[in-house]
Design an enzyme around this catalytic site. Structure first.
Site, PDB file in Angstrom:
ATOM      1  N   ASN A 234     -10.566 -14.918 -22.985  1.00 18.07           N
ATOM      2  CA  ASN A 234      -9.155 -14.994 -22.742  1.00 18.07           C
ATOM      3  C   ASN A 234      -8.432 -13.569 -23.687  1.00 18.07           C
ATOM      4  O   ASN A 234      -8.930 -12.986 -24.355  1.00 18.07           O
ATOM      5  CB  ASN A 234      -8.324 -16.180 -23.594  1.00 18.07           C
ATOM      6  CG  ASN A 234      -8.582 -17.308 -22.891  1.00 18.07           C
ATOM      7  OD1 ASN A 234      -8.854 -17.402 -21.795  1.00 18.07           O
ATOM      8  ND2 ASN A 234      -8.834 -18.475 -23.751  1.00 18.07           N
ATOM      9  N   ILE A 235      -7.490 -12.885 -22.560  1.00 17.19           N
ATOM     10  CA  ILE A 235      -7.132 -11.691 -23.264  1.00 17.19           C
ATOM     11  C   ILE A 235      -5.769 -12.345 -24.276  1.00 17.19           C
ATOM     12  O   ILE A 235      -5.227 -13.210 -23.729  1.00 17.19           O
ATOM     13  CB  ILE A 235      -6.356 -11.065 -22.016  1.00 17.19           C
ATOM     14  CG1 ILE A 235      -7.412 -10.395 -21.015  1.00 17.19           C
ATOM     15  CG2 ILE A 235      -5.235  -9.829 -22.461  1.00 17.19           C
ATOM     16  CD1 ILE A 235      -6.864  -9.820 -19.818  1.00 17.19           C
TER      17      ILE A 235
ATOM     18  N   CYS B  45      -7.070   3.031 -23.252  1.00 14.65           N
ATOM     19  CA  CYS B  45      -7.949   2.196 -23.916  1.00 14.65           C
ATOM     20  C   CYS B  45      -9.076   3.246 -23.846  1.00 14.65           C
ATOM     21  O   CYS B  45      -9.128   4.473 -24.099  1.00 14.65           O
ATOM     22  CB  CYS B  45      -8.253   0.870 -23.016  1.00 14.65           C
ATOM     23  SG  CYS B  45      -8.304   1.029 -21.369  1.00 14.65           S
TER      24      CYS B  45
END
Length: 202
Positions: free
Chosen positions: A116-117, A141
Protein backbone atom coordinates in the site's frame (compact mmCIF):
# COMPACT_ATOMS: atom_id res chain seq x y z
CA UNK A 1 -10.06 21.84 -14.35
CA UNK A 2 -7.32 23.77 -16.12
CA UNK A 3 -5.69 26.59 -14.18
CA UNK A 4 -4.00 28.14 -17.21
CA UNK A 5 -6.59 30.92 -17.45
CA UNK A 6 -7.37 31.17 -13.75
CA UNK A 7 -6.60 34.51 -12.09
CA UNK A 8 -6.43 33.31 -8.50
CA UNK A 9 -3.03 33.91 -6.83
CA UNK A 10 -1.91 30.27 -6.84
CA UNK A 11 -2.40 30.09 -10.62
CA UNK A 12 -0.65 33.29 -11.68
CA UNK A 13 2.42 32.56 -13.77
CA UNK A 14 5.71 33.19 -12.01
CA UNK A 15 8.26 35.10 -14.06
CA UNK A 16 11.02 32.91 -15.48
CA UNK A 17 14.19 33.54 -17.40
CA UNK A 18 13.94 32.83 -21.14
CA UNK A 19 16.48 30.02 -20.74
CA UNK A 20 14.29 28.18 -18.25
CA UNK A 21 11.14 28.32 -20.39
CA UNK A 22 12.89 27.34 -23.61
CA UNK A 23 14.40 24.32 -21.88
CA UNK A 24 11.07 23.27 -20.41
CA UNK A 25 8.94 23.71 -23.50
CA UNK A 26 10.03 20.65 -25.51
CA UNK A 27 10.82 18.29 -22.62
CA UNK A 28 9.58 14.71 -22.80
CA UNK A 29 9.94 11.73 -20.44
CA UNK A 30 13.19 9.74 -20.36
CA UNK A 31 15.10 12.48 -22.18
CA UNK A 32 17.69 14.82 -20.76
CA UNK A 33 17.81 17.65 -23.28
CA UNK A 34 20.75 20.05 -23.29
CA UNK A 35 20.34 23.78 -23.91
CA UNK A 36 23.26 25.95 -25.05
CA UNK A 37 23.41 29.15 -23.00
CA UNK A 38 26.05 31.90 -23.21
CA UNK A 39 28.34 29.94 -25.48
CA UNK A 40 29.23 26.35 -26.14
CA UNK A 41 30.98 25.83 -22.80
CA UNK A 42 27.90 26.53 -20.64
CA UNK A 43 25.30 23.79 -20.95
CA UNK A 44 22.05 23.44 -19.00
CA UNK A 45 21.23 19.79 -18.38
CA UNK A 46 17.78 18.96 -16.93
CA UNK A 47 17.40 15.97 -14.60
CA UNK A 48 16.09 12.66 -15.91
CA UNK A 49 12.36 12.70 -16.72
CA UNK A 50 12.14 16.46 -16.21
CA UNK A 51 8.87 18.10 -17.18
CA UNK A 52 6.67 21.05 -16.32
CA UNK A 53 3.51 19.97 -14.48
CA UNK A 54 1.86 23.38 -14.20
CA UNK A 55 2.90 26.97 -13.65
CA UNK A 56 5.48 26.93 -10.89
CA UNK A 57 5.40 23.12 -10.54
CA UNK A 58 8.00 20.78 -12.04
CA UNK A 59 8.80 17.07 -11.80
CA UNK A 60 11.89 14.95 -12.41
CA UNK A 61 14.09 12.10 -11.34
CA UNK A 62 16.84 12.63 -8.77
CA UNK A 63 18.87 15.78 -9.59
CA UNK A 64 22.62 15.26 -9.85
CA UNK A 65 25.44 17.81 -9.76
CA UNK A 66 25.41 18.45 -13.55
CA UNK A 67 21.73 19.42 -13.24
CA UNK A 68 22.27 22.17 -10.67
CA UNK A 69 22.88 25.04 -13.17
CA UNK A 70 19.61 24.16 -14.93
CA UNK A 71 17.69 24.06 -11.64
CA UNK A 72 19.04 27.51 -10.79
CA UNK A 73 17.22 28.93 -13.83
CA UNK A 74 13.87 27.78 -12.37
CA UNK A 75 14.19 29.99 -9.29
CA UNK A 76 12.98 27.19 -7.03
CA UNK A 77 11.67 27.92 -3.56
CA UNK A 78 11.05 24.31 -2.55
CA UNK A 79 11.71 20.68 -3.38
CA UNK A 80 9.40 17.80 -2.49
CA UNK A 81 11.53 14.67 -2.09
CA UNK A 82 9.56 11.43 -1.99
CA UNK A 83 12.23 8.91 -0.93
CA UNK A 84 13.04 7.77 2.64
CA UNK A 85 16.82 7.86 2.12
CA UNK A 86 18.77 10.86 3.47
CA UNK A 87 19.31 13.68 1.01
CA UNK A 88 22.94 13.74 -0.26
CA UNK A 89 25.19 16.36 1.28
CA UNK A 90 26.09 17.89 -2.08
CA UNK A 91 22.39 18.42 -2.80
CA UNK A 92 21.81 19.92 0.63
CA UNK A 93 24.63 22.40 0.02
CA UNK A 94 23.02 23.35 -3.30
CA UNK A 95 19.71 23.97 -1.55
CA UNK A 96 21.34 26.13 1.12
CA UNK A 97 23.26 28.16 -1.47
CA UNK A 98 20.05 28.90 -3.37
CA UNK A 99 17.63 29.35 -0.48
CA UNK A 100 15.56 26.29 -1.41
CA UNK A 101 13.49 24.53 1.25
CA UNK A 102 13.41 20.73 1.34
CA UNK A 103 10.20 18.85 2.17
CA UNK A 104 10.91 15.13 2.56
CA UNK A 105 8.08 12.59 2.54
CA UNK A 106 9.57 9.12 2.75
CA UNK A 107 7.60 6.75 0.53
CA UNK A 108 9.20 3.33 0.18
CA UNK A 109 9.76 2.26 -3.40
CA UNK A 110 8.33 -1.23 -3.88
CA UNK A 111 7.65 -3.40 -6.91
CA UNK A 112 5.35 -5.66 -4.93
CA UNK A 113 1.78 -5.49 -6.30
CA UNK A 114 -0.02 -5.39 -2.95
CA UNK A 115 2.16 -2.95 -1.02
CA UNK A 116 0.00 0.00 0.00
CA UNK A 117 1.09 3.54 -0.80
CA UNK A 118 0.80 5.59 2.42
CA UNK A 119 -2.28 7.75 1.91
CA UNK A 120 -1.47 10.09 4.81
CA UNK A 121 2.04 10.81 3.48
CA UNK A 122 0.75 11.65 0.01
CA UNK A 123 -1.89 13.93 1.54
CA UNK A 124 0.74 15.86 3.49
CA UNK A 125 2.88 16.18 0.36
CA UNK A 126 -0.11 17.36 -1.65
CA UNK A 127 -0.88 20.10 0.88
CA UNK A 128 2.69 21.38 0.51
CA UNK A 129 2.32 21.21 -3.27
CA UNK A 130 -0.93 23.21 -3.22
CA UNK A 131 0.51 25.99 -1.07
CA UNK A 132 1.50 28.75 -3.51
CA UNK A 133 4.07 30.07 -1.03
CA UNK A 134 6.22 27.00 -1.75
CA UNK A 135 6.43 27.67 -5.48
CA UNK A 136 8.28 27.43 -7.80
CA UNK A 137 8.61 23.84 -6.68
CA UNK A 138 10.21 20.60 -7.93
CA UNK A 139 8.80 17.14 -7.13
CA UNK A 140 11.19 14.23 -7.43
CA UNK A 141 11.91 10.68 -6.33
CA UNK A 142 14.63 8.48 -7.85
CA UNK A 143 13.53 8.26 -11.47
CA UNK A 144 10.50 10.53 -11.49
CA UNK A 145 8.13 7.71 -12.38
CA UNK A 146 6.11 5.97 -9.68
CA UNK A 147 6.15 8.02 -6.47
CA UNK A 148 6.32 11.31 -8.35
CA UNK A 149 3.64 10.03 -10.72
CA UNK A 150 1.32 9.23 -7.82
CA UNK A 151 1.66 12.68 -6.29
CA UNK A 152 1.14 14.40 -9.65
CA UNK A 153 -1.85 12.12 -10.28
CA UNK A 154 -3.40 13.23 -6.98
CA UNK A 155 -2.86 16.84 -8.01
CA UNK A 156 -4.70 16.09 -11.26
CA UNK A 157 -7.63 14.67 -9.29
CA UNK A 158 -7.71 17.90 -7.29
CA UNK A 159 -7.77 19.74 -10.64
CA UNK A 160 -10.76 17.59 -11.70
CA UNK A 161 -8.97 15.72 -14.47
CA UNK A 162 -10.78 12.60 -15.67
CA UNK A 163 -9.25 9.30 -14.59
CA UNK A 164 -8.32 8.30 -18.15
CA UNK A 165 -6.20 11.45 -18.57
CA UNK A 166 -4.56 10.91 -15.16
CA UNK A 167 -3.62 7.35 -16.11
CA UNK A 168 -2.34 8.49 -19.50
CA UNK A 169 0.02 11.01 -17.91
CA UNK A 170 1.20 8.47 -15.34
CA UNK A 171 1.91 5.89 -18.03
CA UNK A 172 3.81 8.34 -20.24
CA UNK A 173 6.44 8.64 -17.52
CA UNK A 174 6.30 5.11 -16.11
CA UNK A 175 6.23 3.52 -19.61
CA UNK A 176 6.63 -0.26 -19.38
CA UNK A 177 7.26 0.08 -15.62
CA UNK A 178 3.70 1.22 -14.89
CA UNK A 179 2.29 -0.39 -11.74
CA UNK A 180 -1.29 -1.50 -11.26
CA UNK A 181 -0.99 -0.70 -7.54
CA UNK A 182 -0.17 2.95 -8.32
CA UNK A 183 -3.13 3.29 -10.66
CA UNK A 184 -5.39 1.63 -8.12
CA UNK A 185 -4.20 4.11 -5.51
CA UNK A 186 -4.98 7.03 -7.84
CA UNK A 187 -8.42 5.65 -8.61
CA UNK A 188 -9.35 5.39 -4.92
CA UNK A 189 -7.64 8.57 -3.67
CA UNK A 190 -10.24 10.97 -2.21
CA UNK A 191 -9.44 14.67 -2.61
CA UNK A 192 -12.67 15.98 -1.07
CA UNK A 193 -11.11 16.72 2.33
CA UNK A 194 -8.20 18.52 0.68
CA UNK A 195 -10.59 20.62 -1.41
CA UNK A 196 -12.44 21.62 1.75
CA UNK A 197 -9.15 22.55 3.42
CA UNK A 198 -7.93 24.71 0.54
CA UNK A 199 -11.33 26.41 0.30
CA UNK A 200 -11.26 27.32 3.98
CA UNK A 201 -7.70 28.65 3.67
CA UNK A 202 -8.50 30.92 0.70
Amino acid sequence: MSIRNCQCPMCIEITRTPAAYSAVADMSPEKSVTADVDGEENLLVPPLNFSMVDYGIFRSGFPDTPNFPFLETLGLRSIIYLCPEPYPEVNIQFLKANGIRLFQFGVEGSKEPFVNIPDDVIRRALKVLLDERNRPLLIHCKRGKHRTGCLVGCLRKWQNWCLASIFDEYQRFAADKARVSDQRFLELFDVSSIKQLTSSDS
